[in-house]
Design a protein around this motif. Structure first.
Motif, PDB file in Angstrom:
ATOM      1  N   ASP A   3       0.723  -0.871   0.194  1.00  0.00           N
ATOM      2  CA  ASP A   3      -0.265  -0.088   0.010  1.00  0.00           C
ATOM      3  C   ASP A   3       0.711   1.046   0.196  1.00  0.00           C
ATOM      4  O   ASP A   3       1.427   1.885   1.492  1.00  0.00           O
ATOM      5  CB  ASP A   3      -0.980   0.655   1.584  1.00  0.00           C
ATOM      6  CG  ASP A   3      -2.755  -1.112   1.142  1.00  0.00           C
ATOM      7  OD1 ASP A   3      -2.473  -1.328  -0.345  1.00  0.00           O
ATOM      8  OD2 ASP A   3      -2.566  -1.693   1.873  1.00  0.00           O
ATOM      9  N   GLN A  30      -1.508   9.578  -6.542  1.00  0.00           N
ATOM     10  CA  GLN A  30      -1.621   7.749  -6.537  1.00  0.00           C
ATOM     11  C   GLN A  30      -1.374   7.360  -7.516  1.00  0.00           C
ATOM     12  O   GLN A  30      -1.173   5.638  -7.119  1.00  0.00           O
ATOM     13  CB  GLN A  30      -3.407   8.452  -5.941  1.00  0.00           C
ATOM     14  CG  GLN A  30      -4.091   6.186  -5.478  1.00  0.00           C
ATOM     15  CD  GLN A  30      -3.125   6.251  -4.550  1.00  0.00           C
ATOM     16  OE1 GLN A  30      -2.697   7.026  -3.597  1.00  0.00           O
ATOM     17  NE2 GLN A  30      -2.640   4.642  -4.393  1.00  0.00           N
ATOM     18  N   GLU A  31      -1.612   7.432  -8.479  1.00  0.00           N
ATOM     19  CA  GLU A  31      -0.778   6.670  -9.763  1.00  0.00           C
ATOM     20  C   GLU A  31       0.324   6.290 -10.666  1.00  0.00           C
ATOM     21  O   GLU A  31       0.422   5.124 -10.465  1.00  0.00           O
ATOM     22  CB  GLU A  31      -2.215   7.371 -11.707  1.00  0.00           C
ATOM     23  CG  GLU A  31      -1.438   6.145 -12.664  1.00  0.00           C
ATOM     24  CD  GLU A  31      -1.942   6.924 -14.151  1.00  0.00           C
ATOM     25  OE1 GLU A  31      -1.248   7.075 -14.949  1.00  0.00           O
ATOM     26  OE2 GLU A  31      -3.379   8.031 -14.107  1.00  0.00           O
ATOM     27  N   VAL A  34       0.841   3.436  -7.393  1.00  0.00           N
ATOM     28  CA  VAL A  34       0.942   2.303  -7.627  1.00  0.00           C
ATOM     29  C   VAL A  34       1.255   2.005  -8.765  1.00  0.00           C
ATOM     30  O   VAL A  34       2.026   0.752  -8.684  1.00  0.00           O
ATOM     31  CB  VAL A  34      -0.882   2.108  -7.756  1.00  0.00           C
ATOM     32  CG1 VAL A  34      -1.225   0.540  -8.915  1.00  0.00           C
ATOM     33  CG2 VAL A  34      -1.986   2.695  -6.914  1.00  0.00           C
ATOM     34  N   SER A  37       4.846   1.024  -6.351  1.00  0.00           N
ATOM     35  CA  SER A  37       4.916  -0.420  -5.981  1.00  0.00           C
ATOM     36  C   SER A  37       4.824  -1.918  -6.753  1.00  0.00           C
ATOM     37  O   SER A  37       5.220  -2.842  -6.059  1.00  0.00           O
ATOM     38  CB  SER A  37       3.432  -0.581  -5.595  1.00  0.00           C
ATOM     39  OG  SER A  37       2.074  -0.566  -6.515  1.00  0.00           O
TER      40      SER A  37
END
Length: 83
Positions: A3, A30-31, A34, A37
Motif C-alpha cells: 500500500d 496515486q497512479e 501504484v 509499488s
C-alpha cells in the motif's frame, strides 16, 4: 502489492492551486504510487539505489517527484498546472 502512498514536500506546495488542480495532482500521484509499488516489489527491504528525481505529466498537470522505495512512497516536490 504494498500500500504505497504519496505526499508532497514542502507542506505549502499545493497552496494556491485551484481545487481541480489539487485533485489532478492527487490522481496522478496515486497512479504513480501504484505503478511504483509494482515495479519495486521489495519495498522496505529494497537495497538498490532509487531512481532519482523524475517528472511526469498528464493533461494539464506536471509533477516532479522522488520515489522513496524503502519508505514505500513517492514525494511530490514540484507541481506545474497549465490552465
Amino acid at each position: 502489492m504494498a500500500d504505497w502512498r504519496w505526499e508532497y514536500d514542502p507542506d505549502s506546495l499545493l497552496d494556491g492551486l485551484a481545487p481541480e488542480a489539487v485533485a489532478e495532482v492527487g490522481r496522478l500521484a496515486q497512479e504513480i504510487a501504484v505503478r511504483d509499488s509494482m515495479v519495486f516489489l521489495d519495498g522496505a527491504s529494497y537495497t538498490g539505489s532509487g531512481p532519482g528525481l523524475r517528472t511526469e505529466s498528464q493533461g494539464l498537470v506536471m509533477i516532479t517527484y522522488l520515489t522513496d522505495v524503502r519508505g514505500e512512497r513517492i514525494v511530490v516536490v514540484q507541481v506545474s498546472w497549465f490552465s
